[in-house]
Design a protein around this motif. Structure first.
Motif, PDB file in Angstrom:
ATOM      1  N   PRO A 180     -45.573  50.070 -92.770  1.00 34.67           N
ATOM      2  CA  PRO A 180     -45.212  48.717 -93.246  1.00 34.67           C
ATOM      3  C   PRO A 180     -46.368  48.031 -93.956  1.00 34.67           C
ATOM      4  CG  PRO A 180     -44.381  49.071 -91.019  1.00 34.67           C
ATOM      5  CD  PRO A 180     -45.306  50.213 -91.314  1.00 34.67           C
ATOM      6  N   ALA A 181     -47.605  48.277 -93.470  1.00 36.16           N
ATOM      7  CA  ALA A 181     -48.773  47.694 -94.132  1.00 36.16           C
ATOM      8  C   ALA A 181     -48.984  48.317 -95.500  1.00 36.16           C
ATOM      9  CB  ALA A 181     -50.016  47.875 -93.261  1.00 36.16           C
ATOM     10  N   ARG A 182     -48.688  49.602 -95.632  1.00 35.55           N
ATOM     11  CA  ARG A 182     -48.822  50.262 -96.935  1.00 35.55           C
ATOM     12  C   ARG A 182     -47.795  49.701 -97.918  1.00 35.55           C
ATOM     13  NH1 ARG A 182     -49.646  54.845 -93.464  1.00 35.55           N
ATOM     14  NH2 ARG A 182     -47.558  55.696 -93.827  1.00 35.55           N
ATOM     15  N   ILE A 183     -46.585  49.462 -97.447  1.00 39.64           N
ATOM     16  CA  ILE A 183     -45.562  48.858 -98.300  1.00 39.64           C
ATOM     17  C   ILE A 183     -45.994  47.454 -98.734  1.00 39.64           C
ATOM     18  CG2 ILE A 183     -43.228  47.896 -98.316  1.00 39.64           C
ATOM     19  CD1 ILE A 183     -43.147  50.827 -98.664  1.00 39.64           C
ATOM     20  N   GLY A 184     -46.572  46.706 -97.787  1.00 41.49           N
ATOM     21  CA  GLY A 184     -47.045  45.361 -98.109  1.00 41.49           C
ATOM     22  C   GLY A 184     -48.134  45.378 -99.167  1.00 41.49           C
ATOM     23  N   SER A 185     -49.056  46.330 -99.039  1.00 42.54           N
ATOM     24  CA  SER A 185     -50.116  46.461-100.030  1.00 42.54           C
ATOM     25  C   SER A 185     -49.546  46.801-101.396  1.00 42.54           C
ATOM     26  CB  SER A 185     -51.098  47.553 -99.583  1.00 42.54           C
ATOM     27  OG  SER A 185     -52.061  47.804-100.568  1.00 42.54           O
TER      28      SER A 185
END
Length: 540
Positions: A359-364
């Motif tokens: 999810p953090a990678r998607i946010g980035s």
């Protein structure tokens, strides 16, 4: 051997292992029949670009009978080949020998000097596949790769790749240059870049240009578009091999008999079939089936410019031409598709670090897109992607693995994966990211157009891609540690053999085709001439 069988040997698959087996057994007098799930291609049959999905992708239930297979597991996205000639139809013609660490891996059977035993067979595989030891042309991509290696402080590891291509005079047809006129006519490479879509020129040294062509001249029969669905032991010895038409919605089957059966359907195909047979007709297959499945510890990243650089010619050349080592265990190669072959661009996206939850990678990824939406759109468009991109194929000699098994989902039996022995199979490679950023920087400098490092959508979700799926039915000292013995004979089932990438016990860290071919040459060199006594030691 007995004439009571339809064939002496049935080979399941026609890739690097199956092709070697077909030729060498024909030379020893065996009656050989090859079943291939894919279709047969003449040079003009290949897709002109990768957008011709019916001729490029393998999805037979949807009417696509191309050369590019794509399989998804929970821990990896697998790219493989299909058709008579297997992975040679869509591989990048790159034929490296692995380093010493591959041959000293603890999973090789004991009692053999594997490097020493395989050396002569690597030499023969090199001759048969027509390897040019150093790609002779230098253009912008080669300069970019060399500069990236220097920027990373590893310029001494840069080299031009060994390639299996008839370079000749571009576009000029000539008599067989490799086998004293016994092989097919060839045409000199035009550097069109579409090696992995299928060589319509006739320059690529696919298995149809060497092993299989010579095997058919010696009486081997090849039956395309037949998928093997069962291999059943017969009373008194031998096996019944049942096939169905590939892609058929109606399960009409045909059965032939053979005294010996060789599984050579590639790592995915062989494992998929063996797992199903272990649950059915061959219950005594090793419990080690599926363990030590390798991905070559691989990643596919790269760099893309926001527009096509003027006169850069990034898409011109053989598919892979150079390589360097980021560190002692991480090997990087440039990869290209030819002009117009942009379908694989749908897998590419921004390069995001994999050391955070998805999810953090998607946010980035979303944050970068919102900060520069026009640049993100220009990078993401498939238009002329192959003419403004360099793919970075990154491989490692790390001891990591997956374990494959059969599961049932929605009433369908299918393969699944779990982390296996050794280090966890990586979700991303920091070395691949360093290399991609260095390539992007040099690309900007060489072309005068801004380039950005690129990753892949599967990697964003923690699923790496591999074009070099290996192992899972490895050579071993006993049936507790692998599926076949040191001579590729299946434990507990006399007359069954595995001769393809699924027998490879370690990550080679380089393109594995030459290794698979050499291992097959070694295995078949130990077969007796038809009718003579078998000198191989009995299984313990």
């Amino acid at each position: 051997m007995s004439d009571a069988f339809d064939h002496d040997v049935v080979i399941v698959g026609s890739g690097f292992g199956g092709s070697v087996a077909a030729l060498r057994l024909a030379e020893k007098g065996y009656r050989v029949h090859v079943f291939e799930a894919g279709r047969r291609f003449e040079d003009d049959d290949f897709a002109k670009t990768s957008w011709n999905l019916r001729r490029y992708l393998w999805a037979p239930a949807l009417g696509c009978f191309g050369i590019q297979r794509i399989h998804k597991l929970p821990h990896v996205l697998v790219l493989a080949g299909a058709g008579v000639g297997g992975g040679s139809l869509n591989y990048a013609n790159t034929l490296y020998r692995p380093g010493d660490e591959f041959f000293t891996d603890a999973h090789w059977p004991e009692g053999h000097d594997w490097r020493g035993e395989l050396d002569e067979h690597y030499d023969e595989a090199t001759r048969m596949l027509g390897v040019v030891q150093h790609y002779p042309h230098t253009g912008p991509v080669e300069r970019i790769m060399k500069g990236a290696a220097e920027d990373l402080g590893v310029g001494d590891t840069f080299r031009h790749a060994p390639v299996g291509v008839f370079l000749g005079i571009p576009g000029v047809r000539t008599a067989d240059p490799f086998f004293g006129g016994e092989g097919p006519e060839r045409t000199g490479c035009t550097l069109c870049g579409n090696c992995m879509v299928g060589c319509r020129v006739g320059a690529k040294n696919t298995l149809m240009k060497n092993y299989l062509a010579l095997a058919e001249r010696r009486g081997v029969t090849i039956e395309p578009l037949r998928t093997v669905v069962d291999v059943r032991p017969l009373p008194g010895g031998g096996y019944a091999v049942t096939t169905k038409r590939s892609g058929s919605w109606i399960r009409t089957t045909r059965t032939v008999t053979a005294e010996q059966v060789i599984f050579s359907a590639g790592t995915w195909g062989t494992q998929n079939l063996l797992h199903r047979l272990r649950a059915g007709s061959l219950p005594r297959l090793s419990p080690a089936l599926g363990t030590l499945t390798r991905t070559n510890s691989e990643a596919l990243d790269g760099a893309t410019t926001v527009r096509v650089p003027r006169d850069a010619g990034l898409a011109e050349g053989v598919a892979i031409t150079t390589s360097f080592h980021v560190d002692e265990r991480t090997h990087v190669e440039n990869v290209r598709y030819g002009p117009g072959s942009n379908a694989m661009s749908v897998l590419a996206t921004e390069l995001v670090n994999g050391d955070r939850p998805w999810p953090a990678r998607i946010g980035s990824l979303l944050g970068r897109t919102l900060r520069a939406p026009l640049r993100a759109l220009r990078l993401a468009t498939p238009r002329r992607w192959s003419e403004r991109s360099i793919i970075a194929l990154v491989m490692q000699t790390v001891d990591n693995s997956l374990t494959l098994s059969l599961t049932r989902r929605f009433g369908i039996r299918m393969l699944t994966s779990a982390q296996g022995e050794g280090e966890p199979n990586p979700t991303y490679l920091p070395g691949a990211h360093r290399a991609s950023r260095a390539i992007a920087a040099r690309m900007t400098q060489e072309t005068g157009v801004r380039a950005d490092a690129r990753g892949s959508w599967p990697e964003v979700f923690g699923i790496p891609m591999t074009a070099h799926f290996l192992g899972g039915a490895i050579v071993s000292d006993d049936p507790q540690h692998g599926v076949v013995d040191a001579y590729h004979r299946v434990w507990n089932y006399p007359g069954l053999h595995v001769v393809d990438g699924s027998a490879v016990p370690a990550n080679p860290g380089v393109n594995p085709s030459l290794t698979i071919t050499a291992m097959a040459e070694r295995a078949l060199s130990h077969w007796p001439v038809r009718g003579e006594e078998d000198a191989r030691p009995a299984q313990g």
